[in-house]
Motif scaffolding. Structure first.
Motif, PDB file in Angstrom:
ATOM      1  N   PRO A 208       0.825  -1.219   0.000  1.00 38.79           N
ATOM      2  CA  PRO A 208       0.000   0.000   0.000  1.00 38.79           C
ATOM      3  C   PRO A 208       0.860   1.269   0.000  1.00 38.79           C
ATOM      4  CG  PRO A 208       0.124  -0.909   2.201  1.00 38.79           C
ATOM      5  CD  PRO A 208       0.824  -1.883   1.297  1.00 38.79           C
ATOM      6  N   PHE A 209       0.408   2.302  -0.745  1.00 37.67           N
ATOM      7  CA  PHE A 209       1.124   3.578  -0.773  1.00 37.67           C
ATOM      8  C   PHE A 209       0.180   4.693  -1.212  1.00 37.67           C
ATOM      9  CE2 PHE A 209       1.389   1.979  -5.044  1.00 37.67           C
ATOM     10  CZ  PHE A 209       1.395   3.079  -5.874  1.00 37.67           C
ATOM     11  N   SER A 210       0.625   5.924  -1.117  1.00 36.45           N
ATOM     12  CA  SER A 210      -0.087   7.114  -1.595  1.00 36.45           C
ATOM     13  C   SER A 210      -1.454   7.296  -0.939  1.00 36.45           C
ATOM     14  CB  SER A 210      -0.244   7.066  -3.127  1.00 36.45           C
ATOM     15  OG  SER A 210      -0.769   8.295  -3.594  1.00 36.45           O
ATOM     16  N   GLY A 211      -1.459   7.401   0.384  1.00 37.99           N
ATOM     17  CA  GLY A 211      -2.714   7.612   1.106  1.00 37.99           C
ATOM     18  C   GLY A 211      -3.336   8.964   0.815  1.00 37.99           C
ATOM     19  N   SER A 212      -4.640   8.989   0.644  1.00 37.09           N
ATOM     20  CA  SER A 212      -5.405  10.226   0.436  1.00 37.09           C
ATOM     21  C   SER A 212      -6.730  10.104   1.173  1.00 37.09           C
ATOM     22  CB  SER A 212      -5.678  10.460  -1.049  1.00 37.09           C
ATOM     23  OG  SER A 212      -4.494  10.721  -1.744  1.00 37.09           O
ATOM     24  N   MET A 213      -7.235  11.227   1.647  1.00 39.58           N
ATOM     25  CA  MET A 213      -8.501  11.246   2.371  1.00 39.58           C
ATOM     26  C   MET A 213      -9.547  11.957   1.523  1.00 39.58           C
ATOM     27  SD  MET A 213     -10.055  10.474   5.271  1.00 39.58           S
ATOM     28  CE  MET A 213      -8.726  10.145   6.395  1.00 39.58           C
ATOM     29  N   LEU A 214     -10.763  11.424   1.511  1.00 35.94           N
ATOM     30  CA  LEU A 214     -11.846  12.150   0.853  1.00 35.94           C
ATOM     31  C   LEU A 214     -12.014  13.499   1.557  1.00 35.94           C
ATOM     32  CD1 LEU A 214     -14.528   9.385   0.188  1.00 35.94           C
ATOM     33  CD2 LEU A 214     -12.883  10.380  -1.403  1.00 35.94           C
ATOM     34  N   PRO A 215     -12.388  14.563   0.839  1.00 35.55           N
ATOM     35  CA  PRO A 215     -12.458  15.902   1.431  1.00 35.55           C
ATOM     36  C   PRO A 215     -13.326  15.988   2.683  1.00 35.55           C
ATOM     37  CG  PRO A 215     -12.719  16.041  -0.940  1.00 35.55           C
ATOM     38  CD  PRO A 215     -12.734  14.578  -0.585  1.00 35.55           C
ATOM     39  N   TRP A 216     -14.350  15.190   2.786  1.00 37.81           N
ATOM     40  CA  TRP A 216     -15.249  15.256   3.946  1.00 37.81           C
ATOM     41  C   TRP A 216     -14.782  14.345   5.063  1.00 37.81           C
ATOM     42  CZ3 TRP A 216     -16.454  14.651  -1.099  1.00 37.81           C
ATOM     43  CH2 TRP A 216     -16.572  13.345  -1.578  1.00 37.81           C
ATOM     44  N   GLY A 217     -13.619  13.657   4.908  1.00 39.97           N
ATOM     45  CA  GLY A 217     -12.996  12.909   5.991  1.00 39.97           C
ATOM     46  C   GLY A 217     -13.604  11.568   6.338  1.00 39.97           C
ATOM     47  N   SER A 218     -14.408  10.998   5.469  1.00 39.55           N
ATOM     48  CA  SER A 218     -15.077   9.742   5.813  1.00 39.55           C
ATOM     49  C   SER A 218     -14.336   8.501   5.350  1.00 39.55           C
ATOM     50  CB  SER A 218     -16.484   9.719   5.200  1.00 39.55           C
ATOM     51  OG  SER A 218     -16.391   9.783   3.781  1.00 39.55           O
ATOM     52  N   ASP A 219     -13.461   8.632   4.357  1.00 40.96           N
ATOM     53  CA  ASP A 219     -12.807   7.466   3.783  1.00 40.96           C
ATOM     54  C   ASP A 219     -11.346   7.734   3.457  1.00 40.96           C
ATOM     55  OD1 ASP A 219     -15.104   5.381   3.078  1.00 40.96           O
ATOM     56  OD2 ASP A 219     -15.858   7.389   2.661  1.00 40.96           O
ATOM     57  N   LEU A 220     -10.510   6.754   3.761  1.00 41.75           N
ATOM     58  CA  LEU A 220      -9.095   6.767   3.429  1.00 41.75           C
ATOM     59  C   LEU A 220      -8.923   5.899   2.185  1.00 41.75           C
ATOM     60  CD1 LEU A 220      -6.056   7.168   4.114  1.00 41.75           C
ATOM     61  CD2 LEU A 220      -6.251   5.129   5.536  1.00 41.75           C
ATOM     62  N   LEU A 221      -8.235   6.437   1.178  1.00 33.69           N
ATOM     63  CA  LEU A 221      -7.990   5.702  -0.059  1.00 33.69           C
ATOM     64  C   LEU A 221      -6.486   5.582  -0.265  1.00 33.69           C
ATOM     65  CD1 LEU A 221     -10.457   7.670  -2.357  1.00 33.69           C
ATOM     66  CD2 LEU A 221     -10.932   5.563  -1.103  1.00 33.69           C
ATOM     67  N   PHE A 222      -6.034   4.467  -0.824  1.00 36.28           N
ATOM     68  CA  PHE A 222      -4.637   4.332  -1.202  1.00 36.28           C
ATOM     69  C   PHE A 222      -4.493   3.322  -2.322  1.00 36.28           C
ATOM     70  CE2 PHE A 222      -5.379   1.939   2.686  1.00 36.28           C
ATOM     71  CZ  PHE A 222      -5.029   0.638   2.305  1.00 36.28           C
ATOM     72  N   ALA A 223      -3.376   3.444  -3.034  1.00 34.89           N
ATOM     73  CA  ALA A 223      -3.058   2.532  -4.126  1.00 34.89           C
ATOM     74  C   ALA A 223      -2.269   1.355  -3.560  1.00 34.89           C
ATOM     75  CB  ALA A 223      -2.238   3.253  -5.189  1.00 34.89           C
ATOM     76  N   THR A 224      -2.262   0.245  -4.288  1.00 33.91           N
ATOM     77  CA  THR A 224      -1.461  -0.919  -3.903  1.00 33.91           C
ATOM     78  C   THR A 224      -0.664  -1.399  -5.108  1.00 33.91           C
ATOM     79  OG1 THR A 224      -3.176  -2.535  -4.430  1.00 33.91           O
ATOM     80  CG2 THR A 224      -3.172  -1.630  -2.185  1.00 33.91           C
ATOM     81  N   GLN A 225       0.312  -2.237  -4.843  1.00 30.01           N
ATOM     82  CA  GLN A 225       1.185  -2.734  -5.896  1.00 30.01           C
ATOM     83  C   GLN A 225       0.700  -4.079  -6.428  1.00 30.01           C
ATOM     84  OE1 GLN A 225       5.063  -2.625  -4.063  1.00 30.01           O
ATOM     85  NE2 GLN A 225       4.990  -0.423  -3.833  1.00 30.01           N
ATOM     86  N   THR A 226      -0.588  -4.334  -6.385  1.00 32.07           N
ATOM     87  CA  THR A 226      -1.150  -5.584  -6.873  1.00 32.07           C
ATOM     88  C   THR A 226      -1.793  -5.361  -8.244  1.00 32.07           C
ATOM     89  OG1 THR A 226      -3.271  -5.126  -5.804  1.00 32.07           O
ATOM     90  CG2 THR A 226      -1.668  -6.379  -4.530  1.00 32.07           C
TER      91      THR A 226
END
Length: 181
Positions: free
Chosen positions: A126-144
């Motif tokens: 997992p890498f490159s964590g980002s949060m939705l602007p309203w703070g409800s969800d954490l998103l990130f990319a994976t190397q799969t």
């Protein structure tokens, strides 16, 4: 313009990422992920896989506030601010690690200290964590292979299993439009 250094602070042999909170009170440094340790000026010794919190002093110098146990091969760090748009107080941080393929939530104290909370397994790398602007969800990319984007519901330092989606052949990261579009 010309940059003039105010001071230096020891961050281990290889600092992989640095972020300043939105109030510019703290600098967070993510170590290299190695299980080694190194010594710096003033007798400071830190493990290279630590998450370091520095208080930014009024003159711009840094004062070590805390060292939190890191994870082998830490890849990304994300700071999240509180709900009040006028006063920026970083309340939570999320760390992804590819050494053990996990995401860990941290509560951020008013003095900048970090307290590890829940951690959950992720897909590989997992890498490159980002949060939705309203703070409800954490998103990130994976190397799969696809699906290679992951989303986790968050509430403060609590994090819940999410879902995998996306079909990028080789994701380079995630960027979120702050307007939510």
């Amino acid at each position: 313009g010309q940059l003039t250094p105010h001071s230096t602070a020891f961050a281990g042999a290889v600092a992989s990422q640095m972020q300043v909170d939105q109030a510019a009170k703290f600098l967070y440094v993510l170590g290299s992920g190695s299980d080694s340790s190194a010594s710096g000026p003033g007798g400071t010794t830190v493990a290279m896989n630590m998450l370091l919190a520095y208080q930014i002093q009024p003159d711009g110098s840094l004062k070590l506030a805390s060292q939190s146990a890191g994870h082998v091969l830490s890849n990304s760090m994300l700071l999240v601010s509180g709900p009040t748009p006028v006063t920026w107080n970083t309340t939570d941080a999320y760390l992804t690690t590819s050494g053990d393929d996990r995401v860990t939530a941290y509560a951020v104290g008013s003095d900048g200290t970090l307290t590890a909370g829940q951690n959950l397994p992720t897909s590989s790398g997992p890498f490159s964590g980002s949060m939705l602007p309203w703070g409800s969800d954490l998103l990130f990319a994976t190397q799969t292979s696809a699906p290679n984007l992951q989303g986790y519901a968050v509430s403060g330092a609590a994090i819940a299993n999410g879902s995998s989606f996306g079909s990028a052949s080789s994701p380079g990261g995630i960027v979120i439009d702050p307007t939510g579009q």
